[in-house]
Write a protein that holds these residues in place. Structure first.
Motif, PDB file in Angstrom:
ATOM      1  N   LEU A 278      -6.403   7.512  -3.339  1.00  0.00           N
ATOM      2  CA  LEU A 278      -6.923   6.154  -3.258  1.00  0.00           C
ATOM      3  C   LEU A 278      -7.591   5.920  -1.910  1.00  0.00           C
ATOM      4  CD1 LEU A 278      -3.819   4.099  -4.543  1.00  0.00           C
ATOM      5  CD2 LEU A 278      -5.797   4.835  -5.899  1.00  0.00           C
ATOM      6  N   HIS A 279      -8.632   5.089  -1.910  1.00  0.00           N
ATOM      7  CA  HIS A 279      -9.111   4.506  -0.654  1.00  0.00           C
ATOM      8  C   HIS A 279      -8.636   3.063  -0.655  1.00  0.00           C
ATOM      9  CE1 HIS A 279     -11.481   3.604   2.862  1.00  0.00           C
ATOM     10  NE2 HIS A 279     -11.873   2.484   2.256  1.00  0.00           N
ATOM     11  N   ILE A 280      -7.949   2.668   0.406  1.00  0.00           N
ATOM     12  CA  ILE A 280      -7.391   1.325   0.461  1.00  0.00           C
ATOM     13  C   ILE A 280      -7.981   0.556   1.633  1.00  0.00           C
ATOM     14  CG2 ILE A 280      -5.276   2.062  -0.685  1.00  0.00           C
ATOM     15  CD1 ILE A 280      -3.858   1.962   2.021  1.00  0.00           C
ATOM     16  N   ASP A 281      -8.259  -0.716   1.392  1.00  0.00           N
ATOM     17  CA  ASP A 281      -8.731  -1.614   2.438  1.00  0.00           C
ATOM     18  C   ASP A 281      -8.435  -3.033   1.980  1.00  0.00           C
ATOM     19  OD1 ASP A 281     -10.765  -2.231   0.583  1.00  0.00           O
ATOM     20  OD2 ASP A 281     -12.195  -0.854   1.517  1.00  0.00           O
ATOM     21  N   ASP A 282      -9.065  -4.035   2.601  1.00  0.00           N
ATOM     22  CA  ASP A 282      -8.705  -5.409   2.248  1.00  0.00           C
ATOM     23  C   ASP A 282      -9.186  -5.829   0.863  1.00  0.00           C
ATOM     24  OD1 ASP A 282     -11.383  -5.519   2.841  1.00  0.00           O
ATOM     25  OD2 ASP A 282     -11.213  -7.044   4.404  1.00  0.00           O
ATOM     26  N   GLU A 283     -10.012  -4.985   0.220  1.00  0.00           N
ATOM     27  CA  GLU A 283     -10.470  -5.293  -1.137  1.00  0.00           C
ATOM     28  C   GLU A 283      -9.944  -4.314  -2.179  1.00  0.00           C
ATOM     29  OE1 GLU A 283     -14.702  -5.506  -1.065  1.00  0.00           O
ATOM     30  OE2 GLU A 283     -14.749  -7.385   0.091  1.00  0.00           O
ATOM     31  N   ASN A 284      -9.516  -3.162  -1.753  1.00  0.00           N
ATOM     32  CA  ASN A 284      -9.010  -2.128  -2.667  1.00  0.00           C
ATOM     33  C   ASN A 284      -7.533  -1.871  -2.370  1.00  0.00           C
ATOM     34  OD1 ASN A 284     -11.678  -1.100  -3.942  1.00  0.00           O
ATOM     35  ND2 ASN A 284     -12.098  -1.111  -1.733  1.00  0.00           N
ATOM     36  N   HIS A 285      -6.682  -2.204  -3.347  1.00  0.00           N
ATOM     37  CA  HIS A 285      -5.235  -2.076  -3.158  1.00  0.00           C
ATOM     38  C   HIS A 285      -4.794  -2.767  -1.866  1.00  0.00           C
ATOM     39  CE1 HIS A 285      -5.193   0.849  -6.463  1.00  0.00           C
ATOM     40  NE2 HIS A 285      -6.284   1.347  -5.911  1.00  0.00           N
ATOM     41  N   PRO A 286      -5.121  -4.059  -1.734  1.00  0.00           N
ATOM     42  CA  PRO A 286      -4.842  -4.762  -0.478  1.00  0.00           C
ATOM     43  C   PRO A 286      -3.365  -4.812  -0.118  1.00  0.00           C
ATOM     44  CG  PRO A 286      -5.475  -6.312  -2.215  1.00  0.00           C
ATOM     45  CD  PRO A 286      -5.765  -4.941  -2.738  1.00  0.00           C
ATOM     46  N   ASP A 287      -2.474  -4.763  -1.111  1.00  0.00           N
ATOM     47  CA  ASP A 287      -1.045  -4.783  -0.797  1.00  0.00           C
ATOM     48  C   ASP A 287      -0.611  -3.492  -0.105  1.00  0.00           C
ATOM     49  OD1 ASP A 287      -1.645  -3.489  -3.185  1.00  0.00           O
ATOM     50  OD2 ASP A 287       0.181  -4.109  -4.216  1.00  0.00           O
ATOM     51  N   LEU A 288      -1.193  -2.362  -0.503  1.00  0.00           N
ATOM     52  CA  LEU A 288      -0.866  -1.097   0.139  1.00  0.00           C
ATOM     53  C   LEU A 288      -1.516  -1.021   1.520  1.00  0.00           C
ATOM     54  CD1 LEU A 288       0.721   1.493  -0.326  1.00  0.00           C
ATOM     55  CD2 LEU A 288      -1.311   2.504  -1.357  1.00  0.00           C
ATOM     56  N   TYR A 289      -2.719  -1.545   1.636  1.00  0.00           N
ATOM     57  CA  TYR A 289      -3.402  -1.633   2.937  1.00  0.00           C
ATOM     58  C   TYR A 289      -2.598  -2.513   3.894  1.00  0.00           C
ATOM     59  CZ  TYR A 289      -7.098  -3.093   6.263  1.00  0.00           C
ATOM     60  OH  TYR A 289      -7.836  -3.389   7.387  1.00  0.00           O
ATOM     61  N   TRP A 290      -2.110  -3.639   3.405  1.00  0.00           N
ATOM     62  CA  TRP A 290      -1.263  -4.524   4.208  1.00  0.00           C
ATOM     63  C   TRP A 290      -0.043  -3.756   4.729  1.00  0.00           C
ATOM     64  CZ3 TRP A 290       3.814  -5.858   3.594  1.00  0.00           C
ATOM     65  CH2 TRP A 290       4.291  -6.943   4.359  1.00  0.00           C
ATOM     66  N   ALA A 291       0.589  -2.986   3.847  1.00  0.00           N
ATOM     67  CA  ALA A 291       1.805  -2.253   4.214  1.00  0.00           C
ATOM     68  C   ALA A 291       1.523  -1.152   5.226  1.00  0.00           C
ATOM     69  CB  ALA A 291       2.458  -1.666   2.967  1.00  0.00           C
ATOM     70  N   ALA A 292       0.354  -0.511   5.102  1.00  0.00           N
ATOM     71  CA  ALA A 292       0.034   0.625   5.976  1.00  0.00           C
ATOM     72  C   ALA A 292      -0.093   0.210   7.434  1.00  0.00           C
ATOM     73  CB  ALA A 292      -1.271   1.281   5.517  1.00  0.00           C
ATOM     74  N   ARG A 293      -0.365  -1.044   7.677  1.00  0.00           N
ATOM     75  CA  ARG A 293      -0.514  -1.512   9.048  1.00  0.00           C
ATOM     76  C   ARG A 293       0.787  -2.176   9.511  1.00  0.00           C
ATOM     77  NH1 ARG A 293      -5.334  -5.251   9.141  1.00  0.00           N
ATOM     78  NH2 ARG A 293      -4.388  -5.928   7.186  1.00  0.00           N
ATOM     79  N   GLY A 294       1.764  -1.301   9.799  1.00  0.00           N
ATOM     80  CA  GLY A 294       3.021  -1.788  10.328  1.00  0.00           C
ATOM     81  C   GLY A 294       4.266  -1.227   9.692  1.00  0.00           C
ATOM     82  N   ALA A 295       4.147  -0.511   8.567  1.00  0.00           N
ATOM     83  CA  ALA A 295       5.338   0.042   7.920  1.00  0.00           C
ATOM     84  C   ALA A 295       5.915   1.233   8.672  1.00  0.00           C
ATOM     85  CB  ALA A 295       5.017   0.454   6.479  1.00  0.00           C
TER      86      ALA A 295
END
Length: 446
Positions: A167-184
């Motif tokens: 997957l490529h994730i960012d604020d428009e693609n899988h935003p919940d996973l992108y949110w998690a990646a910045r701080g998990a």
């Protein structure tokens, strides 16, 4: 075997296993935790194959990028250790002001590559730290008081999920996973194969000030540092390091060193930004006083590493706090009174008050950051020194808002590193993307 990359997978009991296992930790204190198999990945196919093997054999997965976790979070008993250190690729697009880099890319290496093109990214302060773990946990780096924790400059990620989906994730693609990646941090539940990074122009001037005081001045120094915390120019990193000796400065006794980088457009601006640091009431007792000097990142990296020696054994613990100096000083005095020999040290960072952050899993910070680092050479001294950071941070925990995952010690001292609402969102995202719990969570949390 089982689709694992030939020559780059090592089962416990193999002749090369222990050497490979130990090499995943940057210092000499390697925990007695033993994965069933270690896989050194070089491309996406290796990652997919390793995850398939883990699913087929019902193994949990730990991930290593640079191995600079003080707690060696990636080393777990049983399971599969996926070593991503070989993902050290990077491309720089100066026109777009974007870089794409693998998790095994050294932060200092990337910083040098960017510097050569007149570019900048808030990479970590230590050589050897790769961007994988650094960015996932938040990323306090060079000029981060201006640019924010480095995870705020992660504009997208390439990941592989537990079921092998790319997957490529960012604020428009899988935003919940992108949110998690910045701080998990070490509890992230996918494998990052590439970080897409927002770049910045290289600051015209990199300067510094340096002051050193004897331990006897601790009350004056730290009380003053707390009093001016809100007034320190955000271009300045007020870093205070207390240690039993400072070989790099020729100081062979205990010293409290204020070594403060500044990034500015002109030398005049840099000097003005640092001027406040010359107002310490203990200035007449200074062991060293350099109000301003030009420098560069390469010099800073060399200086920082004087506290982090790869032939030593290390442990760490930390806390965020906005407590008053009068509340902090009893704990600080205990820390100084029990300080082990160099390179053990106590770090104080003036960090906030901070601006509003982006919506991301990274969600706990405060005005002051305190961290303890124990460092010693002989394994026979483990019992003497290994609990020093944890014990003192535990005594001061009532003053903390939480901890930073960069210096986590969660296996020995569980502590808050995200808000309650952020933890609930992390758990919900994990249930979506890793329903079987294939990836290990943070130590201290099953």
């Amino acid at each position: 075997m089982g689709g694992l990359p030939a020559g780059r997978h090592f089962f416990r009991g193999d002749a090369e296993y222990e050497q490979v296992r130990r090499a995943t930790v940057w210092n000499q204190r390697v925990p007695n935790r033993f994965p069933n198999v270690i896989v050194e990945a070089r491309d996406d196919d290796d990652v997919v194959a390793a995850l398939a093997y883990a699913r087929d054999h019902d193994l949990r997965v730990g991930i290593r990028s640079g191995g600079h976790s003080w707690a060696a979070n990636h080393l777990r008993d049983g399971g599969l250790l996926l070593d991503m250190h070989g993902f050290d690729q990077s491309t720089i697009n100066k026109d777009a002001m974007v870089a794409v880099a693998g998790p095994g890319k050294g932060g200092s290496v990337l910083a040098a590559e960017l510097d050569a093109q007149g570019l900048f990214f808030p990479a970590g302060h230590c050589k050897g730290v790769c961007i994988g773990g650094y960015l996932l946990q938040g990323g306090y780096g060079w000029n981060s008081r201006v640019l924010g924790p480095a995870c705020e400059s992660v504009i997208g990620l390439d990941v592989i999920t537990a079921d092998g989906e790319k997957l490529h994730i960012d604020d428009e693609n899988h935003p919940d996973l992108y949110w998690a990646a910045r701080g998990a941090g070490p509890g992230f539940f996918a494998v990052v194969t590439g970080f897409h990074l927002r770049l910045y122009p290289k600051p015209a001037v990199c300067g510094m000030s340096l002051y050193a005081y004897p331990f006897d001045c601790a009350e004056e120094v730290f009380t003053w540092a707390r009093a001016i915390s809100a007034d320190v120019d955000r271009r300045v990193e007020l870093q205070i390091v207390a240690t039993k000796s400072v070989p790099g400065l020729g100081i062979d006794g205990p010293a409290i060193v204020l070594a403060s980088p500044v990034f500015a457009d002109t030398e005049s601006e840099a000097e003005q930004a640092l001027a406040l640091l010359g107002t310490c009431p203990a200035i007449d007792h200074a062991l060293a006083a350099i109000p301003y000097a030009p420098t560069d990142l390469s010099t800073w990296y060399t200086a920082v590493m004087g506290n982090y020696l790869d032939d030593h054994r290390y442990c760490a613990d930390n806390m965020w706090t906005s407590a008053a100096a009068s509340d902090l000083m009893p704990g600080i005095r205990r820390i100084l009174d029990t300080m082990p020999p160099h390179p053990a040290h106590f770090l104080w960072l003036n960090w906030g008050p901070s601006p509003a952050r982006q919506d991301m899993a990274y969600s706990v910070e405060a005005e002051i950051y305190l961290a303890l680092y124990g460092g010693w050479k002989d394994e026979s001294d483990d019992q003497k020194y290994a609990d020093w950071p944890r014990a003192h941070m535990a005594q001061m925990a009532h003053l903390a808002t939480g901890i930073q995952l960069a210096d986590e010690n969660l296996g020995q001292r569980p502590a808050r590193f995200a808000t309650d609402s952020a933890m609930a969102r992390l758990d919900a995202a994990r249930a979506t993307y890793d329903a079987d719990g294939r990836f290990y969570p943070w130590m201290g949390r099953s």
